[in-house]
Design an enzyme around this catalytic site. Structure first.
Site, PDB file in Angstrom:
ATOM      1  N   ASN A 171       1.741  -1.694   2.460  1.00 37.93           N
ATOM      2  CA  ASN A 171       2.900  -2.309   1.805  1.00 37.93           C
ATOM      3  C   ASN A 171       4.144  -1.637   2.378  1.00 37.93           C
ATOM      4  OD1 ASN A 171       4.906  -3.157   0.059  1.00 37.93           O
ATOM      5  ND2 ASN A 171       4.130  -2.044  -1.731  1.00 37.93           N
ATOM      6  N   TRP A 172       4.821  -2.360   3.247  1.00 41.79           N
ATOM      7  CA  TRP A 172       5.950  -1.743   3.957  1.00 41.79           C
ATOM      8  C   TRP A 172       7.232  -1.718   3.137  1.00 41.79           C
ATOM      9  CZ3 TRP A 172       5.063  -4.321   9.458  1.00 41.79           C
ATOM     10  CH2 TRP A 172       3.883  -3.790   9.999  1.00 41.79           C
ATOM     11  N   LYS A 173       7.215  -2.375   1.990  1.00 42.59           N
ATOM     12  CA  LYS A 173       8.386  -2.398   1.098  1.00 42.59           C
ATOM     13  C   LYS A 173       9.634  -2.833   1.882  1.00 42.59           C
ATOM     14  CE  LYS A 173       6.068   0.933  -1.783  1.00 42.59           C
ATOM     15  NZ  LYS A 173       6.122   2.003  -2.765  1.00 42.59           N
ATOM     16  N   HIS A 224       3.972  -5.633  -8.397  1.00 41.47           N
ATOM     17  CA  HIS A 224       4.092  -4.230  -7.997  1.00 41.47           C
ATOM     18  C   HIS A 224       4.987  -3.505  -8.998  1.00 41.47           C
ATOM     19  CE1 HIS A 224       5.329  -0.679  -5.754  1.00 41.47           C
ATOM     20  NE2 HIS A 224       4.210  -0.828  -5.078  1.00 41.47           N
ATOM     21  N   GLU A 276       7.373  -1.569  -8.658  1.00 44.21           N
ATOM     22  CA  GLU A 276       8.818  -1.649  -8.368  1.00 44.21           C
ATOM     23  C   GLU A 276       9.389  -2.995  -8.822  1.00 44.21           C
ATOM     24  OE1 GLU A 276       8.340  -0.429  -4.296  1.00 44.21           O
ATOM     25  OE2 GLU A 276       7.740   1.527  -5.050  1.00 44.21           O
ATOM     26  N   GLU A 318      -2.284   1.210  -9.392  1.00 45.43           N
ATOM     27  CA  GLU A 318      -1.281   2.111  -8.822  1.00 45.43           C
ATOM     28  C   GLU A 318      -0.563   2.846  -9.950  1.00 45.43           C
ATOM     29  OE1 GLU A 318      -0.076   0.703  -4.663  1.00 45.43           O
ATOM     30  OE2 GLU A 318       1.225  -0.336  -6.048  1.00 45.43           O
ATOM     31  N   GLY A 320       4.859   7.110  -4.147  1.00 40.35           N
ATOM     32  CA  GLY A 320       5.941   7.725  -3.389  1.00 40.35           C
ATOM     33  C   GLY A 320       6.278   9.142  -3.827  1.00 40.35           C
ATOM     34  N   SER A 361       0.500   7.383  -3.065  1.00 36.37           N
ATOM     35  CA  SER A 361       0.423   8.554  -2.191  1.00 36.37           C
ATOM     36  C   SER A 361      -0.922   8.704  -1.475  1.00 36.37           C
ATOM     37  CB  SER A 361       0.765   9.829  -2.974  1.00 36.37           C
ATOM     38  OG  SER A 361       2.099   9.746  -3.454  1.00 36.37           O
ATOM     39  N   GLY A 369       1.718   2.730   0.821  1.00 40.04           N
ATOM     40  CA  GLY A 369       3.141   2.538   1.043  1.00 40.04           C
ATOM     41  C   GLY A 369       3.614   3.405   2.208  1.00 40.04           C
ATOM     42  N   GLY A 370       4.200   4.540   1.894  1.00 37.46           N
ATOM     43  CA  GLY A 370       4.810   5.432   2.891  1.00 37.46           C
ATOM     44  C   GLY A 370       3.960   5.679   4.131  1.00 37.46           C
TER      45      GLY A 370
HETATM   46  P1  PGA Z   1       3.027   5.126  -1.622  1.00 35.01           P
HETATM   47  O1  PGA Z   1       3.243   3.653  -2.223  1.00 35.01           O
HETATM   48  O2  PGA Z   1       1.772   5.075  -0.787  1.00 35.01           O
HETATM   49  O3  PGA Z   1       4.259   5.394  -0.812  1.00 35.01           O
HETATM   50  O4  PGA Z   1       2.874   6.051  -2.777  1.00 35.01           O
HETATM   51  C1  PGA Z   1       2.170   2.866  -2.659  1.00 35.01           C
HETATM   52  C2  PGA Z   1       2.652   1.535  -3.175  1.00 35.01           C
HETATM   53  O5  PGA Z   1       3.710   1.483  -3.818  1.00 35.01           O
HETATM   54  O6  PGA Z   1       1.997   0.499  -2.947  1.00 35.01           O
END
Ligand code: PGA
Length: 255
Positions: free
Chosen positions: A11-13, A97, A99, A171, A177, A217, A238-239
């Site tokens: 997930n590149w956000k 998600h 966010e 999640e 993050g 993470s 994500g990251g």
């Molecule tokens: P993260 O994000 O790996 O940076 O913790 C995961 C996500 O929000 O899907």
């Protein structure tokens, strides 16, 4: 994990320019474009979908979006429909998600409409759920997950039919993050609960086939211990999915 094929999704956000996204996906195609052991998926920003699709053509890496609207078209300024996502080559869409829920105020009611539309269109929904730290510390994790599942799948519950190919991503908000991953045991407990809930509210067969990804993470050095758990079928990253080296390290967790 049994009969379920693992999935590693990035997930590149709201990250990466078109040239950065294309360069990253070129490397992924070269390195793992024909991989059979797991399903690989990338979810770039809307503006990167078309150029990334070009590079993915002919590879086994799937394309997903990070959100969609529940109508096909209309006066919804700033929105993108599931139909539009399919036109550009998406097969998957991340919905609900944390966010979207916390920063943009998406409710379970909205998420349910999106899951319903995605599933009608034949887009595979990746439904995200997870508790905040406060909720975990108050002992409310199971209650929160239960409410999110029953709210985000309300239209399916009334018919007792599970969305086609549904993928769930657990999640925990406190792990996204932050560098704090849920321990494999904490994640397994939540995943086991989700699968049991699916069996109780839909049926055993669908519950045992649904893939439940862990997100929060995930890194090359913690993926293997997470994947060793019975109900963890993959990861939503994500990251660490923004750099070829770390994403490949996760994809090749069992190499
Ligand atoms: P993260 O994000 O790996 O940076 O913790 C995961 C996500 O929000 O899907």
């Amino acid at each position: 994990m049994g009969q379920r094929k693992p999935m590693i999704a990035g997930n590149w956000k709201m990250n990466l320019s078109i040239s950065e996204a294309v360069a990253l996906v070129r490397t992924l195609v070269e390195e793992v474009g024909r991989i059979e052991a797991s399903d690989i998926l990338v979810a770039p920003s809307f503006t990167c979908l078309a150029p990334v699709r070009e590079v993915l053509n002919g590879s086994k890496i799937a394309l997903g979006a990070q959100n969609m609207h529940w109508e096909d078209s209309g006066a919804f300024t700033g929105e993108v429909s599931g139909k539009m996502l399919m036109e550009v080559g998406c097969t998957h869409v991340i919905l609900g998600h944390s966010e979207r829920r916390h920063i943009f105020g998406e409710t379970d009611l909205i998420i349910d409409k999106k899951v319903k539309k995605a599933s009608e269109l034949g887009l595979t929904p990746i439904l995200c759920i997870g508790e905040t730290l406060e909720e975990r510390e108050a002992g409310k994790t199971v209650e929160v997950l239960k409410n999110q599942l029953s709210g985000s799948l309300a239209s399916f519950l009334s018919r007792r039919s599970v969305p086609q190919h549904l993928i769930v991503a657990y999640e925990p908000v406190w792990a996204i993050g932050t560098g704090k991953t849920a321990s494999p045991q904490q994640a397994q407990e939540a995943h086991e609960f989700v699968r049991r809930w699916m069996a109780e509210n839909f049926d055993e067969k669908s519950a045992s086939g649904i893939r439940i990804l862990y997100g929060g993470s995930v890194k090359p050095d913690n993926i293997a211990s997470l994947m060793a758990e019975a109900d963890i079928d993959g990861a939503l990253v994500g990251g660490a999915s923004l750099k070829a080296e770390s994403f490949l390290g996760i994809i090749r967790y069992d190499a």
